[in-house]
Design a protein around this motif. Structure first.
Motif, PDB file in Angstrom:
ATOM      1  N   ASP A 128       0.838  -1.076  -0.164  1.00 42.38           N
ATOM      2  CA  ASP A 128       0.092  -0.024  -0.003  1.00 42.38           C
ATOM      3  C   ASP A 128       0.774   1.375   0.161  1.00 42.38           C
ATOM      4  OD1 ASP A 128      -2.699  -0.735  -0.091  1.00 42.38           O
ATOM      5  OD2 ASP A 128      -3.386  -0.491   1.786  1.00 42.38           O
ATOM      6  N   ILE A 129       2.150   1.152  -0.247  1.00 41.41           N
ATOM      7  CA  ILE A 129       2.977   2.312   0.084  1.00 41.41           C
ATOM      8  C   ILE A 129       2.821   3.414  -1.137  1.00 41.41           C
ATOM      9  CG2 ILE A 129       4.963   1.608  -1.329  1.00 41.41           C
ATOM     10  CD1 ILE A 129       5.161   3.016   2.040  1.00 41.41           C
ATOM     11  N   GLY A 130       2.181   2.768  -2.236  1.00 45.48           N
ATOM     12  CA  GLY A 130       1.955   3.631  -3.260  1.00 45.48           C
ATOM     13  C   GLY A 130       0.868   4.679  -3.062  1.00 45.48           C
ATOM     14  N   LYS A 131       0.054   4.497  -2.003  1.00 50.86           N
ATOM     15  CA  LYS A 131      -1.207   5.542  -1.625  1.00 50.86           C
ATOM     16  C   LYS A 131      -0.616   7.075  -1.074  1.00 50.86           C
ATOM     17  CE  LYS A 131      -4.594   1.873  -0.859  1.00 50.86           C
ATOM     18  NZ  LYS A 131      -5.454   1.548   0.308  1.00 50.86           N
ATOM     19  N   ILE A 132       0.678   6.945  -0.752  1.00 48.46           N
ATOM     20  CA  ILE A 132       1.372   8.338  -0.510  1.00 48.46           C
ATOM     21  C   ILE A 132       1.162   8.979  -1.920  1.00 48.46           C
ATOM     22  CG2 ILE A 132       2.694   7.317   1.487  1.00 48.46           C
ATOM     23  CD1 ILE A 132       5.043   7.756  -0.431  1.00 48.46           C
ATOM     24  N   GLY A 133       1.134   8.366  -2.860  1.00 51.54           N
ATOM     25  CA  GLY A 133       1.021   9.115  -4.328  1.00 51.54           C
ATOM     26  C   GLY A 133      -0.533   9.676  -4.669  1.00 51.54           C
ATOM     27  N   ILE A 134      -1.473   9.425  -3.828  1.00 50.93           N
ATOM     28  CA  ILE A 134      -2.665   9.782  -4.189  1.00 50.93           C
ATOM     29  C   ILE A 134      -3.045  10.913  -3.158  1.00 50.93           C
ATOM     30  CG2 ILE A 134      -5.077   8.608  -4.219  1.00 50.93           C
ATOM     31  CD1 ILE A 134      -3.162   7.421  -5.944  1.00 50.93           C
ATOM     32  N   PRO A 135      -3.735  11.705  -3.759  1.00 59.59           N
ATOM     33  CA  PRO A 135      -4.270  12.639  -2.866  1.00 59.59           C
ATOM     34  C   PRO A 135      -5.040  12.373  -1.657  1.00 59.59           C
ATOM     35  CG  PRO A 135      -4.448  13.490  -5.105  1.00 59.59           C
ATOM     36  CD  PRO A 135      -4.197  11.820  -5.297  1.00 59.59           C
ATOM     37  N   SER A 136      -4.991  12.737  -0.564  1.00 58.43           N
ATOM     38  CA  SER A 136      -5.971  12.703   0.657  1.00 58.43           C
ATOM     39  C   SER A 136      -7.391  12.649   0.688  1.00 58.43           C
ATOM     40  CB  SER A 136      -5.402  13.123   1.939  1.00 58.43           C
ATOM     41  OG  SER A 136      -4.114  12.753   2.238  1.00 58.43           O
ATOM     42  N   TYR A 137      -7.752  13.540  -0.311  1.00 61.89           N
ATOM     43  CA  TYR A 137      -9.168  14.067  -0.340  1.00 61.89           C
ATOM     44  C   TYR A 137      -9.676  12.611  -1.298  1.00 61.89           C
ATOM     45  CZ  TYR A 137      -9.074  15.356  -5.486  1.00 61.89           C
ATOM     46  OH  TYR A 137      -9.057  15.212  -6.768  1.00 61.89           O
ATOM     47  N   ILE A 138      -8.924  12.055  -1.829  1.00 65.40           N
ATOM     48  CA  ILE A 138      -9.492  10.836  -2.632  1.00 65.40           C
ATOM     49  C   ILE A 138      -9.513   9.774  -1.952  1.00 65.40           C
ATOM     50  CG2 ILE A 138      -9.211   9.238  -4.791  1.00 65.40           C
ATOM     51  CD1 ILE A 138      -8.126  11.390  -6.050  1.00 65.40           C
ATOM     52  N   LEU A 139      -8.471   9.485  -1.044  1.00 62.73           N
ATOM     53  CA  LEU A 139      -8.357   7.997  -0.043  1.00 62.73           C
ATOM     54  C   LEU A 139      -9.361   8.294   0.997  1.00 62.73           C
ATOM     55  CD1 LEU A 139      -4.583   7.883   0.467  1.00 62.73           C
ATOM     56  CD2 LEU A 139      -5.943   6.762  -0.980  1.00 62.73           C
ATOM     57  N   LEU A 140      -9.634   9.572   1.531  1.00 59.54           N
ATOM     58  CA  LEU A 140     -10.656   9.682   2.558  1.00 59.54           C
ATOM     59  C   LEU A 140     -12.154  10.162   2.055  1.00 59.54           C
ATOM     60  CD1 LEU A 140      -8.268  11.510   5.058  1.00 59.54           C
ATOM     61  CD2 LEU A 140      -8.734   9.017   5.029  1.00 59.54           C
ATOM     62  N   ASP A 148     -12.638   9.607 -12.723  1.00 57.63           N
ATOM     63  CA  ASP A 148     -11.152  10.272 -12.880  1.00 57.63           C
ATOM     64  C   ASP A 148     -10.669  10.171 -11.425  1.00 57.63           C
ATOM     65  OD1 ASP A 148     -11.368  11.172 -15.350  1.00 57.63           O
ATOM     66  OD2 ASP A 148     -11.877  13.187 -14.663  1.00 57.63           O
ATOM     67  N   GLU A 149     -11.426  10.011 -10.236  1.00 61.39           N
ATOM     68  CA  GLU A 149     -10.780   9.620  -9.043  1.00 61.39           C
ATOM     69  C   GLU A 149     -10.390   8.231  -8.858  1.00 61.39           C
ATOM     70  OE1 GLU A 149     -13.080  13.273  -6.352  1.00 61.39           O
ATOM     71  OE2 GLU A 149     -13.957  11.399  -6.545  1.00 61.39           O
ATOM     72  N   PHE A 150     -11.380   7.336  -9.330  1.00 61.30           N
ATOM     73  CA  PHE A 150     -10.999   6.001  -9.262  1.00 61.30           C
ATOM     74  C   PHE A 150     -10.036   5.653 -10.158  1.00 61.30           C
ATOM     75  CE2 PHE A 150     -12.085   1.546 -10.417  1.00 61.30           C
ATOM     76  CZ  PHE A 150     -11.756   0.775  -9.018  1.00 61.30           C
ATOM     77  N   SER A 151      -9.523   6.403 -11.157  1.00 60.99           N
ATOM     78  CA  SER A 151      -8.704   6.151 -12.084  1.00 60.99           C
ATOM     79  C   SER A 151      -7.323   6.307 -11.335  1.00 60.99           C
ATOM     80  CB  SER A 151      -8.534   6.771 -13.306  1.00 60.99           C
ATOM     81  OG  SER A 151      -8.410   8.188 -13.098  1.00 60.99           O
ATOM     82  N   PHE A 152      -7.294   7.379 -10.408  1.00 61.91           N
ATOM     83  CA  PHE A 152      -6.039   7.726  -9.420  1.00 61.91           C
ATOM     84  C   PHE A 152      -5.639   6.626  -8.661  1.00 61.91           C
ATOM     85  CE2 PHE A 152      -6.346  12.328 -10.619  1.00 61.91           C
ATOM     86  CZ  PHE A 152      -4.974  12.751 -10.734  1.00 61.91           C
ATOM     87  N   ILE A 153      -6.976   5.987  -8.043  1.00 56.03           N
ATOM     88  CA  ILE A 153      -6.723   4.901  -7.252  1.00 56.03           C
ATOM     89  C   ILE A 153      -6.084   3.778  -7.977  1.00 56.03           C
ATOM     90  CG2 ILE A 153      -7.946   3.112  -5.820  1.00 56.03           C
ATOM     91  CD1 ILE A 153      -7.735   5.810  -4.254  1.00 56.03           C
ATOM     92  N   GLN A 154      -6.650   3.398  -8.867  1.00 50.67           N
ATOM     93  CA  GLN A 154      -6.258   2.479  -9.674  1.00 50.67           C
ATOM     94  C   GLN A 154      -4.777   2.312 -10.205  1.00 50.67           C
ATOM     95  OE1 GLN A 154      -9.120   2.392 -12.954  1.00 50.67           O
ATOM     96  NE2 GLN A 154      -9.665   0.370 -12.243  1.00 50.67           N
ATOM     97  N   GLN A 155      -3.858   3.392  -9.853  1.00 54.55           N
ATOM     98  CA  GLN A 155      -2.461   3.510 -10.184  1.00 54.55           C
ATOM     99  C   GLN A 155      -1.661   3.131  -8.918  1.00 54.55           C
ATOM    100  OE1 GLN A 155      -1.410   3.854 -13.284  1.00 54.55           O
ATOM    101  NE2 GLN A 155      -3.409   3.815 -13.872  1.00 54.55           N
ATOM    102  N   TYR A 156      -2.265   3.166  -7.706  1.00 56.79           N
ATOM    103  CA  TYR A 156      -1.429   3.035  -6.514  1.00 56.79           C
ATOM    104  C   TYR A 156      -0.466   1.754  -6.538  1.00 56.79           C
ATOM    105  CZ  TYR A 156      -3.923  -0.207  -3.379  1.00 56.79           C
ATOM    106  OH  TYR A 156      -4.428  -1.274  -2.878  1.00 56.79           O
ATOM    107  N   PRO A 157      -0.965   0.640  -6.903  1.00 60.73           N
ATOM    108  CA  PRO A 157      -0.246  -0.560  -7.079  1.00 60.73           C
ATOM    109  C   PRO A 157       1.191  -0.396  -8.144  1.00 60.73           C
ATOM    110  CG  PRO A 157      -2.359  -1.137  -7.486  1.00 60.73           C
ATOM    111  CD  PRO A 157      -2.452   0.138  -7.528  1.00 60.73           C
ATOM    112  N   ASN A 158       1.023   0.410  -9.174  1.00 61.13           N
ATOM    113  CA  ASN A 158       1.939   0.817  -9.876  1.00 61.13           C
ATOM    114  C   ASN A 158       3.145   1.821  -9.229  1.00 61.13           C
ATOM    115  OD1 ASN A 158       1.575  -0.977 -12.209  1.00 61.13           O
ATOM    116  ND2 ASN A 158       0.278   0.876 -12.943  1.00 61.13           N
ATOM    117  N   ILE A 159       2.452   2.854  -8.469  1.00 56.65           N
ATOM    118  CA  ILE A 159       3.360   3.567  -7.606  1.00 56.65           C
ATOM    119  C   ILE A 159       3.952   2.847  -6.521  1.00 56.65           C
ATOM    120  CG2 ILE A 159       3.418   5.684  -6.218  1.00 56.65           C
ATOM    121  CD1 ILE A 159       0.742   6.549  -7.730  1.00 56.65           C
TER     122      ILE A 159
END
Length: 268
Positions: A128-140, A148-159
């Motif tokens: 889950d370390i890639g979630k530091i690259g996702i804006p907090s307003y999306i995570l919470l 578009d927000e979900f597309s950001f979430i989908q990138q965190y495994p790559n991050i």
């Protein structure tokens, strides 16, 4: 008609340019945030304190598989460092430790060898370390995510994969694949690559089920936690679609001690 067509063409071009500029701005902002975070983490890893984070029932198993090597110490420090940033990052660190410990128990039960267990443990710590690259307003966010927000979430495994390679210079492909593909579903509806069935590495399947179990049994700002039995019911309901059926059975057996649903063939 000609003037109307020209106006429509110009409007379309302006809209397209504005859309491209918007996505370039979002990409720049996200990349800048990730780069700054990675630079900060690398500096802290070089000179910070390594905490003693293992005072629990799994510590003997961790020691058995030589978990306290240099790479694992770096991962501990990485999680410790981000955990000091804010409440959400602290949850990511604590959740990752729990998932890693659970994964060791499940991996041992499934008969994984020492190298596989070590790879599984480190991948679970970093999943889950890639979630530091996702804006907090999306995570919470409490409301449903936009496309578009979900597309950001989908990138965190790559991050997460990128951070493991760039910050920790990891070269263990088995571990890296487990990080990158832990959000894939066995029916092919997961992300980021829509892998299915045997295309998904075993270690990624283990992390996927355990990650979901721990997330469901943890309280979050946007939802209440479920009981262990409620969580396992959800896993069992989507066993064979989202999660590997054999692994769900083992999660059920080891983490809830619920014999009722255990398949007698889970070790076959």
């Amino acid at each position: 008609n000609s003037k109307a067509s020209d106006a429509f063409l110009y409007s379309s071009i302006l809209f397209l340019v504005a859309l491209i500029m918007f996505y370039l701005f979002i990409s720049y902002t996200t990349t800048k945030h990730i780069t700054h975070t990675i630079d900060s983490l690398q500096q802290n890893i070089a000179d910070d304190y390594i905490p003693n984070v293992y005072i629990d029932e799994f510590s003997s198993l961790v020691h058995t598989f030589n978990a306290y090597n240099d790479r694992t110490k770096q991962i501990f420090l990485l999680l410790h460092t981000i955990g000091r940033e804010n409440d959400e990052y602290r949850y990511i660190a604590e959740h990752s430790h729990r998932v890693a410990n659970y994964c060791l128990r499940i991996g041992e039960y499934l008969g994984l060898n020492d190298h596989q267990l070590h790879s599984l443990y480190q991948a679970a710590l970093l999943h889950d370390i890639g979630k530091i690259g996702i804006p907090s307003y999306i995570l919470l966010k409490k409301e449903p995510l936009s496309k578009d927000e979900f597309s950001f979430i989908q990138q965190y495994p790559n991050i997460s994969y990128f951070i493991a390679k760039a910050t920790l210079r990891a070269e263990n492909e088995e571990m890296l694949d487990a990080i990158r593909f832990h959000k894939e579903h066995v029916d092919g509806t997961g992300y980021p690559n829509r892998l299915k069935q045997d295309e998904i590495p075993l270690l990624a399947k283990i992390i996927s089920a355990v990650d979901a179990f721990d997330a469901m049994t943890s309280s979050r700002p946007y939802r209440k936690s479920k009981s262990k039995m409620e969580a396992i019911e959800t896993l069992l309901k989507e066993s064979g679609t989202k999660w590997d059926a054999k692994i769900v059975n083992v999660v059920n057996l080891l983490l809830t001690k619920n014999i009722k649903y255990v398949d007698v063939a889970i070790r076959s």
